[in-house]
Design a protein around this motif. Structure first.
Motif, mmCIF file in Angstrom:
data_model
loop_
_atom_site.group_PDB
_atom_site.id
_atom_site.type_symbol
_atom_site.label_atom_id
_atom_site.label_comp_id
_atom_site.label_asym_id
_atom_site.label_seq_id
_atom_site.Cartn_x
_atom_site.Cartn_y
_atom_site.Cartn_z
ATOM 1 N N HIS A 109 -18.961 39.864 -1.772
ATOM 2 C CA HIS A 109 -18.437 39.501 -3.089
ATOM 3 C C HIS A 109 -17.170 38.695 -2.847
ATOM 4 O O HIS A 109 -16.819 38.420 -1.693
ATOM 5 C CB HIS A 109 -18.209 40.720 -3.979
ATOM 6 N N ASP A 113 -9.746 40.585 -0.768
ATOM 7 C CA ASP A 113 -9.757 41.236 0.549
ATOM 8 C C ASP A 113 -11.073 41.026 1.295
ATOM 9 O O ASP A 113 -11.299 41.646 2.332
ATOM 10 C CB ASP A 113 -9.445 42.736 0.417
ATOM 11 N N HIS A 114 -11.908 40.129 0.788
ATOM 12 C CA HIS A 114 -13.203 39.883 1.436
ATOM 13 C C HIS A 114 -13.419 38.407 1.771
ATOM 14 O O HIS A 114 -14.453 38.060 2.334
ATOM 15 C CB HIS A 114 -14.350 40.391 0.553
ATOM 16 N N ASP A 204 -18.546 47.251 -1.240
ATOM 17 C CA ASP A 204 -17.641 48.048 -2.071
ATOM 18 C C ASP A 204 -18.386 48.885 -3.109
ATOM 19 O O ASP A 204 -17.881 49.130 -4.208
ATOM 20 C CB ASP A 204 -16.584 47.155 -2.733
ATOM 21 N N HIS A 248 -13.604 49.668 4.440
ATOM 22 C CA HIS A 248 -12.419 50.328 3.889
ATOM 23 C C HIS A 248 -12.323 51.798 4.304
ATOM 24 O O HIS A 248 -11.479 52.524 3.787
ATOM 25 C CB HIS A 248 -12.433 50.244 2.357
HETATM 26 ZN ZN LIG Z 1 -12.857 45.539 -0.931
#
Ligand SMILES: [Zn+2]
Length: 272
Positions: A109, A113-114, A204, A248
């Protein structure tokens, strides 16, 4: 870590403290976190969520796939308090993966943070020979906010280069992206199958492992509540010999979803 004949290597790009837990999970009383603080201490910084961000290198039959692209050059993520940032290039060097050796960059996505190393700090493409793959809806949603700094740096310069996925897709032999709705439009996970072994990269769907035990908890940063997607995936993984991988999660982030008494927990797998 091997999955049959596939190799999966988690690489830490950054660690930082993200939101207050009661911002991210407004319906969850503080005391409900207590068992998960004991299980996963490195994911807590007082009342805040401490977030490791790992990306994954998958080697499959001569194809090198990078799954997600981390937070990016230091200072890219203004909304969190970074403890360590910008680690990916050195981690790739150490693994012997030059940037020009990456064949595919697959984005689960388009959150900040990706996508951080899709480009460098100057917004030039970071993996010059890679095909960049992302779900069509994810790209469209990201590009609806072209002025956000991470979209401007990491997405817009590659706009013509992205190959857009419309649904489940095999990226390399045994490596299949699947649509996992909720967290982000067109959000995708990844299933690995090789020589009788299996792993699922959760992206996620459950970015905090407490959600494996409490899939019904509403996560405020989800695009739409994804409690059904999460519950189905937990049921699919629990107590099966399937690696559950999340960038994560603590440690390597490679482990298994197992029942321990009345709880469903994530346990790191011994490396090897
Ligand atoms: Zn994330």
């Amino acid at each position: 870590m091997v999955v049959g004949e596939l190799e999966v290597v988690p690489l830490l790009d950054a660690v930082g403290t993200l939101a207050e837990l009661d911002q991210a999970y407004p319906d969850v009383p503080a005391e409900e976190w207590a068992p998960y603080r004991e299980l996963y201490p490195e994911l807590f910084a007082g009342s805040r969520w401490r977030l490791p961000v790992k990306v994954h290198v998958i080697r499959a039959d001569g194809t090198t796939v990078l799954v997600d692209a981390g937070v990016g050059p230091p200072g890219s993520f203004s909304m969190w308090a970074g403890e360590q940032e910008g680690l990916l290039p050195a981690a790739l060097d150490q693994l012997g993966v030059r940037r020009d050796m990456v064949d595919i960059v697959f984005l689960t996505h388009v959150h900040i943070d990706h996508i951080g190393w899709t480009t460098d700090a100057e917004a030039d493409v970071f993996f010059p020979n890679a095909r960049y793959l992302v779900h069509r809806e994810a790209l469209a949603f990201a590009r609806s906010s072209p002025d956000r700094s991470h979209i401007r740096r990491c997405v817009e310069p590659l706009a013509d280069r992205f190959e857009q996925l419309d649904g489940d897709a095999e990226l390399a032999p045994g490596v299949t992206a699947f649509v996992a709705p909720g967290h982000y439009p067109g959000h995708m996970g990844l299933r690995l199958r090789s020589a009788g072994a299996e792993a699922v990269l959760l992206a996620d769907v459950a970015p905090h492992p407490a959600l494996l035990d409490r899939p019904e908890w509403v996560y405020a940063f989800d695009d739409t509540p994804q409690t059904t997607t999460r519950a189905e995936l937990v049921a699919d993984l629990a107590d099966r010999d399937v690696l559950a991988i999340c960038g994560h999660y603590p440690g390597t982030g490679v482990g298994r979803v197992v029942s321990r008494g009345a709880r469903v927990v994530w346990e790191e797998a011994p490396s090897g």
